[in-house]
Motif scaffolding. Structure first.
Motif, PDB file in Angstrom:
ATOM      1  N   GLN A  53     -66.956  -4.235   0.649  1.00 20.70           N
ATOM      2  CA  GLN A  53     -66.280  -3.029   1.114  1.00 20.70           C
ATOM      3  C   GLN A  53     -64.776  -3.265   1.248  1.00 20.70           C
ATOM      4  OE1 GLN A  53     -68.260  -1.742   4.719  1.00 20.70           O
ATOM      5  NE2 GLN A  53     -69.965  -0.835   3.570  1.00 20.70           N
ATOM      6  N   GLN A  54     -64.009  -2.278   0.795  1.00 22.30           N
ATOM      7  CA  GLN A  54     -62.554  -2.325   0.863  1.00 22.30           C
ATOM      8  C   GLN A  54     -62.060  -1.279   1.859  1.00 22.30           C
ATOM      9  OE1 GLN A  54     -60.823  -2.090  -3.203  1.00 22.30           O
ATOM     10  NE2 GLN A  54     -62.943  -2.274  -3.924  1.00 22.30           N
ATOM     11  N   ARG A  55     -61.227  -1.699   2.796  1.00 21.98           N
ATOM     12  CA  ARG A  55     -60.649  -0.758   3.746  1.00 21.98           C
ATOM     13  C   ARG A  55     -59.465  -1.408   4.443  1.00 21.98           C
ATOM     14  NH1 ARG A  55     -61.366   0.344   9.375  1.00 21.98           N
ATOM     15  NH2 ARG A  55     -61.055   2.546   9.922  1.00 21.98           N
ATOM     16  N   THR A  56     -58.319  -0.759   4.425  1.00 18.42           N
ATOM     17  CA  THR A  56     -57.129  -1.219   5.125  1.00 18.42           C
ATOM     18  C   THR A  56     -56.556  -0.045   5.903  1.00 18.42           C
ATOM     19  OG1 THR A  56     -56.614  -2.816   3.372  1.00 18.42           O
ATOM     20  CG2 THR A  56     -54.835  -2.253   4.908  1.00 18.42           C
ATOM     21  N   TRP A  57     -56.475  -0.184   7.209  1.00 17.83           N
ATOM     22  CA  TRP A  57     -55.986   0.919   8.046  1.00 17.83           C
ATOM     23  C   TRP A  57     -54.494   1.142   7.819  1.00 17.83           C
ATOM     24  CZ3 TRP A  57     -58.517   4.245  11.349  1.00 17.83           C
ATOM     25  CH2 TRP A  57     -57.687   5.074  12.123  1.00 17.83           C
ATOM     26  N   LYS A  58     -54.104   2.414   7.729  1.00 17.28           N
ATOM     27  CA  LYS A  58     -52.709   2.792   7.639  1.00 17.28           C
ATOM     28  C   LYS A  58     -52.422   3.866   8.684  1.00 17.28           C
ATOM     29  CE  LYS A  58     -51.209   0.218   4.299  1.00 17.28           C
ATOM     30  NZ  LYS A  58     -50.102  -0.743   4.482  1.00 17.28           N
ATOM     31  N   ASP A  59     -51.341   3.667   9.433  1.00 18.00           N
ATOM     32  CA  ASP A  59     -50.958   4.647  10.452  1.00 18.00           C
ATOM     33  C   ASP A  59     -50.400   5.904   9.793  1.00 18.00           C
ATOM     34  OD1 ASP A  59     -51.712   2.964  12.526  1.00 18.00           O
ATOM     35  OD2 ASP A  59     -49.734   2.005  12.617  1.00 18.00           O
ATOM     36  N   TRP A  60     -50.254   6.947  10.599  1.00 17.78           N
ATOM     37  CA  TRP A  60     -49.833   8.269  10.109  1.00 17.78           C
ATOM     38  C   TRP A  60     -48.580   8.194   9.247  1.00 17.78           C
ATOM     39  CZ3 TRP A  60     -51.678  13.141   9.960  1.00 17.78           C
ATOM     40  CH2 TRP A  60     -50.776  14.186   9.762  1.00 17.78           C
ATOM     41  N   ASP A  61     -47.552   7.508   9.712  1.00 17.01           N
ATOM     42  CA  ASP A  61     -46.277   7.456   8.984  1.00 17.01           C
ATOM     43  C   ASP A  61     -46.333   6.607   7.729  1.00 17.01           C
ATOM     44  OD1 ASP A  61     -45.102   9.107  10.875  1.00 17.01           O
ATOM     45  OD2 ASP A  61     -44.414   7.431  12.118  1.00 17.01           O
ATOM     46  N   GLN A  62     -47.427   5.874   7.531  1.00 14.19           N
ATOM     47  CA  GLN A  62     -47.579   5.034   6.337  1.00 14.19           C
ATOM     48  C   GLN A  62     -48.416   5.712   5.254  1.00 14.19           C
ATOM     49  OE1 GLN A  62     -49.297   1.763   8.725  1.00 14.19           O
ATOM     50  NE2 GLN A  62     -47.610   0.474   7.976  1.00 14.19           N
ATOM     51  N   ILE A  63     -48.739   6.971   5.475  1.00  9.83           N
ATOM     52  CA  ILE A  63     -49.568   7.725   4.528  1.00  9.83           C
ATOM     53  C   ILE A  63     -48.741   8.869   3.943  1.00  9.83           C
ATOM     54  CG2 ILE A  63     -51.666   9.097   4.244  1.00  9.83           C
ATOM     55  CD1 ILE A  63     -52.820   7.623   6.690  1.00  9.83           C
ATOM     56  N   SER A  64     -48.803   9.033   2.644  1.00 10.08           N
ATOM     57  CA  SER A  64     -48.054  10.088   1.971  1.00 10.08           C
ATOM     58  C   SER A  64     -48.437  11.473   2.496  1.00 10.08           C
ATOM     59  CB  SER A  64     -48.319  10.020   0.464  1.00 10.08           C
ATOM     60  OG  SER A  64     -47.873  11.191  -0.190  1.00 10.08           O
ATOM     61  N   ASN A  65     -47.433  12.302   2.687  1.00  8.85           N
ATOM     62  CA  ASN A  65     -47.707  13.688   3.074  1.00  8.85           C
ATOM     63  C   ASN A  65     -48.527  14.410   2.009  1.00  8.85           C
ATOM     64  OD1 ASN A  65     -46.358  13.523   5.519  1.00  8.85           O
ATOM     65  ND2 ASN A  65     -44.428  14.301   4.704  1.00  8.85           N
ATOM     66  N   ASN A  66     -48.401  13.962   0.768  1.00  8.96           N
ATOM     67  CA  ASN A  66     -49.123  14.621  -0.326  1.00  8.96           C
ATOM     68  C   ASN A  66     -50.631  14.557  -0.126  1.00  8.96           C
ATOM     69  OD1 ASN A  66     -46.796  15.354  -1.845  1.00  8.96           O
ATOM     70  ND2 ASN A  66     -46.641  13.252  -2.607  1.00  8.96           N
ATOM     71  N   ILE A  67     -51.146  13.403   0.254  1.00  8.91           N
ATOM     72  CA  ILE A  67     -52.595  13.287   0.430  1.00  8.91           C
ATOM     73  C   ILE A  67     -53.045  13.981   1.708  1.00  8.91           C
ATOM     74  CG2 ILE A  67     -52.499  11.032   1.597  1.00  8.91           C
ATOM     75  CD1 ILE A  67     -55.218  12.322  -0.850  1.00  8.91           C
ATOM     76  N   LYS A  68     -52.185  14.017   2.714  1.00 14.13           N
ATOM     77  CA  LYS A  68     -52.532  14.723   3.955  1.00 14.13           C
ATOM     78  C   LYS A  68     -52.771  16.201   3.675  1.00 14.13           C
ATOM     79  CE  LYS A  68     -49.563  11.654   6.703  1.00 14.13           C
ATOM     80  NZ  LYS A  68     -48.268  11.566   7.411  1.00 14.13           N
ATOM     81  N   ILE A  69     -51.813  16.807   2.991  1.00 19.17           N
ATOM     82  CA  ILE A  69     -51.942  18.251   2.744  1.00 19.17           C
ATOM     83  C   ILE A  69     -52.984  18.521   1.660  1.00 19.17           C
ATOM     84  CG2 ILE A  69     -50.098  18.401   1.015  1.00 19.17           C
ATOM     85  CD1 ILE A  69     -50.830  20.920   3.850  1.00 19.17           C
ATOM     86  N   ALA A  70     -53.194  17.563   0.750  1.00 17.31           N
ATOM     87  CA  ALA A  70     -54.183  17.749  -0.323  1.00 17.31           C
ATOM     88  C   ALA A  70     -55.595  17.835   0.241  1.00 17.31           C
ATOM     89  CB  ALA A  70     -54.084  16.620  -1.339  1.00 17.31           C
ATOM     90  N   VAL A  71     -55.946  16.947   1.171  1.00 17.50           N
ATOM     91  CA  VAL A  71     -57.309  16.993   1.717  1.00 17.50           C
ATOM     92  C   VAL A  71     -57.500  18.218   2.604  1.00 17.50           C
ATOM     93  CG1 VAL A  71     -57.641  14.493   1.558  1.00 17.50           C
ATOM     94  CG2 VAL A  71     -56.768  15.471   3.680  1.00 17.50           C
ATOM     95  N   ILE A  72     -56.436  18.666   3.272  1.00 13.30           N
ATOM     96  CA  ILE A  72     -56.542  19.906   4.041  1.00 13.30           C
ATOM     97  C   ILE A  72     -56.768  21.085   3.102  1.00 13.30           C
ATOM     98  CG2 ILE A  72     -55.257  21.526   5.481  1.00 13.30           C
ATOM     99  CD1 ILE A  72     -53.906  19.112   6.809  1.00 13.30           C
ATOM    100  N   ALA A  73     -56.004  21.122   2.012  1.00 11.26           N
ATOM    101  CA  ALA A  73     -56.151  22.205   1.037  1.00 11.26           C
ATOM    102  C   ALA A  73     -57.545  22.227   0.435  1.00 11.26           C
ATOM    103  CB  ALA A  73     -55.106  22.055  -0.069  1.00 11.26           C
ATOM    104  N   ALA A  74     -58.111  21.035   0.207  1.00 10.42           N
ATOM    105  CA  ALA A  74     -59.422  20.944  -0.441  1.00 10.42           C
ATOM    106  C   ALA A  74     -60.574  21.123   0.528  1.00 10.42           C
ATOM    107  CB  ALA A  74     -59.548  19.589  -1.143  1.00 10.42           C
TER     108      ALA A  74
END
Length: 230
Positions: A53-74
């Motif tokens: 299993q692959q998983r690395t935690w990233k805090d809010w500011d380390q995540i692109s806004n593009n993926i944040k809004i993309a998953v909300i849109a979807a």
């Protein structure tokens, strides 16, 4: 029989109180403490023990806004407004399911966090009841940014690939902070069945859905929508 029944009631009451206190404590704790994993990861490990299993935690500011809004849109365009349950989406899903062989879900991002982090994966009314309980407490105690942050770090994107950082590396060889709108929309487009579909070899349906997601990302307002989650 009366003493036995009374003893049973006392035990039942203690179990219920214990569950309530423990579950609320866990939800409150994860308001600040990042989850080490998820129940979905545990279930996947049990059924596919030989998959790394692959998983690395990233805090809010380390995540692109593009993926944040993309998953909300979807997944949940009413995310900023609802309290864990989108009743309009539930009603639409019920009407659709009455006339279709395919089952359409109406889970919000908050419900998916409750299910992935705290509960076992199944389709039962008992599980749904527990999911509603955890969803309520998550909404009451976590800000929307935290809910989306935990979601992005726990969602499954391929066999053994959990969280947006692992998915970004796995598919595009970039960090989650570097995802472009196109990459983000493709990742969001495969979420209904991430172990079957691929964002790097998308079929025509995934390509069309990704285009639709990019349109919705713009319609929602992009970063301005995310500002409402603070």
């Amino acid at each position: 029989m009366k003493p036995l029944f009374k003893k049973f009631l006392n035990i039942t009451k203690k179990v219920i109180i214990g569950f309530v206190l423990l579950s609320v404590l866990l939800v409150l704790l994860m308001r600040w403490v990042d989850p080490f994993g998820s129940m979905l990861m545990v279930e996947r490990k049990i059924t596919h023990w030989n998959v790394t299993q692959q998983r690395t935690w990233k805090d809010w500011d380390q995540i692109s806004n593009n993926i944040k809004i993309a998953v909300i849109a979807a997944e949940d365009q009413n995310f900023s407004n609802h309290w864990g349950f989108d009743f309009k989406a539930i009603n639409r899903a019920l009407q659709y399911n009455q006339n279709s062989k395919k089952i359409r879900g109406a889970s919000t991002i908050t419900q998916q966090v409750a299910k992935n982090i705290f509960l076992w994966p199944s389709r039962s009314w008992v599980r749904k009841g527990f999911e509603s309980w955890f969803t309520l407490w998550i909404e009451l105690t976590w800000p929307k940014q935290r809910i989306l942050e935990v979601y992005l770090n726990s969602v499954e994107w391929d066999e053994g690939v959990f969280g947006v950082e692992a998915a970004s590396r796995h598919y595009f060889n970039v960090s989650a902070s570097q995802l472009t709108p196109t990459q983000a929309s493709l990742l969001a487009a495969i979420l209904p069945n991430p172990r079957k579909w691929s964002p790097v070899n998308p079929n025509s349906n995934i390509q069309r859905k990704a285009e639709w997601i990019r349109t919705q990302m713009n319609n929602l307002g992009g970063k301005y929508y995310l500002d409402k989650l603070k």
